[in-house]
Enzyme design. Structure first.
Site, short mmCIF file in Angstrom:
data_model
loop_
_atom_site.label_atom_id
_atom_site.label_comp_id
_atom_site.label_asym_id
_atom_site.label_seq_id
_atom_site.Cartn_x
_atom_site.Cartn_y
_atom_site.Cartn_z
N GLN A 6 -4.71 -17.32 5.62
CA GLN A 6 -4.59 -17.35 7.08
C GLN A 6 -3.28 -16.77 7.58
O GLN A 6 -3.05 -16.72 8.79
CB GLN A 6 -4.71 -18.79 7.59
CG GLN A 6 -6.09 -19.40 7.41
CD GLN A 6 -7.17 -18.70 8.21
OE1 GLN A 6 -6.89 -18.04 9.22
NE2 GLN A 6 -8.41 -18.83 7.79
N ASP A 42 -1.06 -19.92 -0.63
CA ASP A 42 -2.34 -19.45 -0.09
C ASP A 42 -2.06 -18.69 1.21
O ASP A 42 -1.71 -19.29 2.23
CB ASP A 42 -3.25 -20.66 0.15
CG ASP A 42 -4.59 -20.27 0.77
OD1 ASP A 42 -4.75 -19.12 1.20
OD2 ASP A 42 -5.48 -21.15 0.82
N CYS A 85 -14.17 -26.20 6.15
CA CYS A 85 -13.83 -26.32 4.72
C CYS A 85 -12.46 -26.95 4.53
O CYS A 85 -11.68 -26.55 3.66
CB CYS A 85 -13.88 -24.97 4.01
SG CYS A 85 -15.47 -24.18 4.10
N LYS A 118 -10.10 -11.30 5.90
CA LYS A 118 -9.34 -11.99 6.96
C LYS A 118 -8.24 -11.11 7.54
O LYS A 118 -7.53 -11.50 8.45
CB LYS A 118 -8.71 -13.27 6.41
CG LYS A 118 -9.72 -14.18 5.73
CD LYS A 118 -9.71 -15.57 6.25
CE LYS A 118 -10.53 -16.46 5.33
NZ LYS A 118 -11.32 -17.45 6.06
N HIS A 127 -7.29 -25.93 2.58
CA HIS A 127 -8.69 -25.52 2.56
C HIS A 127 -9.30 -26.01 1.24
O HIS A 127 -8.60 -26.12 0.23
CB HIS A 127 -8.72 -23.99 2.63
CG HIS A 127 -10.07 -23.37 2.76
ND1 HIS A 127 -10.92 -23.20 1.69
CD2 HIS A 127 -10.72 -22.85 3.84
CE1 HIS A 127 -12.03 -22.60 2.10
NE2 HIS A 127 -11.94 -22.38 3.39
#
Ligand code: PMP
Length: 407
Positions: free
Chosen positions: A204, A201, A365, A227, A124
C-alpha cells in the site's frame, strides 16, 4: 496547489471513459487495485507484437529482445525502490507470493522452536497467515504490536516485545484497512538493534510514498505491480543480496540452476535461484512501464496532491451525520475507512455503486485490525492521483443523502 494537470493525467486511463449505472465511473477502490494508463496497456501489447519469446534460453533475435525488456524492467524496479543491485530484485506474482517465499525459504531454514516473530495489529492477512503457518509448523511464537485508538503503532509496546528470541519483524508501511503510515524507519532500527531481520510490506505504500530500501535498511521489501498502476500477476521481492544468496530456493525447475545431474544440483545466485520456470515476462515489462509513468508524474508530486485530496475528503466526511471514520492517525495515505449509522457496510457500497462509485465494503483481508475497533467490516474509499475533488464531492453528497434517509 495541484502539481500536475489531473484532467490530462485522467485521459491516459481508458477505463475512465466507462459509465456505471449511467454515471461516469468514479474509481475509489485503489487500495484493492489501481487502474492502468494506456502507456502500460500499450507496452504489453508491444511486447506481444514485437518481442514475444521465452527469455535467456534461445540464441535468436526475439529471445534477446524479450530478455532485454525483462531485465530492463528489473532495473526499473531496482531504481524505483533504490536497491543497490538488480540481483536483489526477484520477480514474483505479487506481495502474497513474496511473503510466502520468504516464510517458506528463509523462515523454514533459519527459525527454530521457541524463536519469535513480531507482526503488527495492522497487517493484511497476507502478512499474518504465512507467519502463523510457519509458527505452527515450527513451534515459533507470533507476537503482535498493538495500535492506539487512532490506528497508529504503539512503539513503546513494540520495544517491550523485542527480545533476544526475536528473529523477524514483519510489518506494513501503510495499512490497507485504515491508511496508517507506520514509522517504518524506527521500527526497522529497533528490530535490528535487537538482532532481528525485517520484512516491510510495501503493497500500500509504493504508489503513494517514495520507496528507499537503502535508507530504510529493511532486509526484504515486497510489493504488487497491480497496486502501482501495473498489471496483475507480477510483483517484486527486494532482498539484501547476501541474505538471498544464503537462502535455499523453494521452487525448482528451469532457469534457476547452473548445473544439474541426477546426483547433484548447483543453483544460480539471486535473483535467478528464486525464479524457477517461465515467469510473467510480459507483465514484468508492463510493470516497468507503470514505474516509468509514476516517475514521469513524480512520486513527490503524487504524494503532495494525494495528501491534499485526503485532507479535503476527510474534512467533508467528518461533517456527514452518523459517519464514523476508522483510522485517524496523523500520518495517513489514501484510505478513508468508515461506517455509517443505520446502514450495513454492503448497503453503503451498493448505494455508492448506483452512483457509479466503486469502493470496497468488507473486511479488506485485515480482520484483526477491524476487530480491534469492534467491527467486522467497513466501507473503504481509497484515493489515487487520478481522483479529483469533484469525485470526492459526489461521494460525500451521496453519503449525506444516505445519512439523511435513516436519521
Ligand atoms: N499487504 C497489503 C498491505 C495489501 O494491501 C495487500 C493487498 N490488498 C496485500 C498485502 C496482498 O497483495 P496481493 O493480493 O497483491 O498479493
Amino acid at each position: 496547489r495541484i502539481p500536475f494537470d489531473v484532467n490530462r493525467v485522467r485521459s491516459d486511463f481508458p477505463v475512465f471513459r466507462e459509465r456505471v449505472n449511467g454515471k461516469p465511473l468514479i474509481w475509489f477502490d485503489n487500495a484493492a487495485t489501481t487502474q492502468k494508463p494506456k502507456q502500460v496497456i500499450d507496452r504489453i501489447t508491444y511486447f506481444y507484437e514485437h518481442e514475444n519469446s521465452n527469455i535467456h534460453r534461445a540464441a535468436h533475435e526475439l529471445a534477446a529482445r524479450a530478455t532485454d525488456a525483462y531485465e530492463a524492467a528489473r532495473e526499473k524496479v531496482r531504481a524505483f525502490v533504490n536497491a543497490g543491485s538488480v540481483n536483489e530484485i526477484v520477480f514474483v506474482r505479487g506481495t502474497t507470493e513474496a511473503i510466502n517465499l520468504v516464510a517458506k525459504t528463509w523462515g523454514d531454514q533459519n527459525l527454530h522452536a521457541g524463536d519469535e516473530i513480531i507482526v503488527s495489529h495492522l497487517e493484511h492477512h497476507a502478512n499474518i497467515v504465512p507467519w502463523k503457518q510457519l509458527a505452527d509448523r515450527k513451534g515459533l511464537v507470533l507476537r503482535v504490536i498493538p495500535v492506539d485508538d487512532d490506528g497508529q503503532i504503539l512503539l513503546g509496546a513494540y520495544a517491550g516485545l523485542l527480545n533476544p528470541k526475536t528473529k523477524l519483524v514483519s510489518f506494513t508501511q501503510v495499512s490497507n484497512a485504515l491508511g496508517t503510515v507506520t514509522p517504518a524507519k524506527q521500527i526497522i532500527e529497533m528490530a535490528h538493534a535487537a538482532g532481528a531481520k525485517v520484512l516491510l510490506d510495501g503493497a500500500q505504500s509504493v504508489s503513494h510514498l517514495r520507496t528507499d530500501v537503502t535508507a530504510l535498511n529493511c532486509d526484504w521489501f515486497v510489493f504488487s505491480g497491480h497496486k502501482v498502476f501495473g498489471p496483475t500477476g507480477i510483483g517484486a521481492l527486494y532482498g539484501k543480496e547476501d541474505i538471498l544468496n544464503a537462502t535455499q530456493p523453494w521452487q525448482g525447475g528451469g532457469n534457476m540452476i547452473v548445473d544439474v545431474t541426477f546426483e547433484h544440483i548447483q543453483y544460480h545466485n539471486a535473483p535467478s535461484r528464486f525464479e524457477a520456470g517461465t515467469g510473467n515476462i510480459a507483465d514484468a515489462v508492463g510493470l516497468g512501464a507503470a514505474l516509468d509513468y509514476v516517475n514521469r508524474l513524480g512520486i513527490e508530486n503524487i504524494h503532495q496532491y494525494e495528501h491534499f485530496l485526503l485532507e479535503y475528503a476527510t474534512g467533508l466526511m467528518k461533517n456527514v451525520p452518523g459517519l464514523r471514520l476508522i483510522g485517524t492517525a496523523k500520518e495517513k495515505a489514501s484510505v478513508l475507512s468508515f461506517v455509517l449509522d443505520g446502514y450495513k457496510t454492503e448497503e453503503v457500497g451498493a448505494a455508492l455503486n448506483k452512483e457509479g462509485i466503486a469502493v470496497r465494503s468488507g473486511h479488506h483481508c485485515a480482520q484483526p485490525i477491524l476487530r480491534r475497533f469492534g467491527l467486522e467490516t467497513t466501507v473503504r474509499p481509497s484515493l489515487a492521483f487520478y481522483n479529483t475533488c469533484e469525485e470526492v464531492d459526489v461521494l460525500v453528497g451521496t453519503l449525506h443523502r444516505l445519512s439523511g434517509q435513516r436519521r
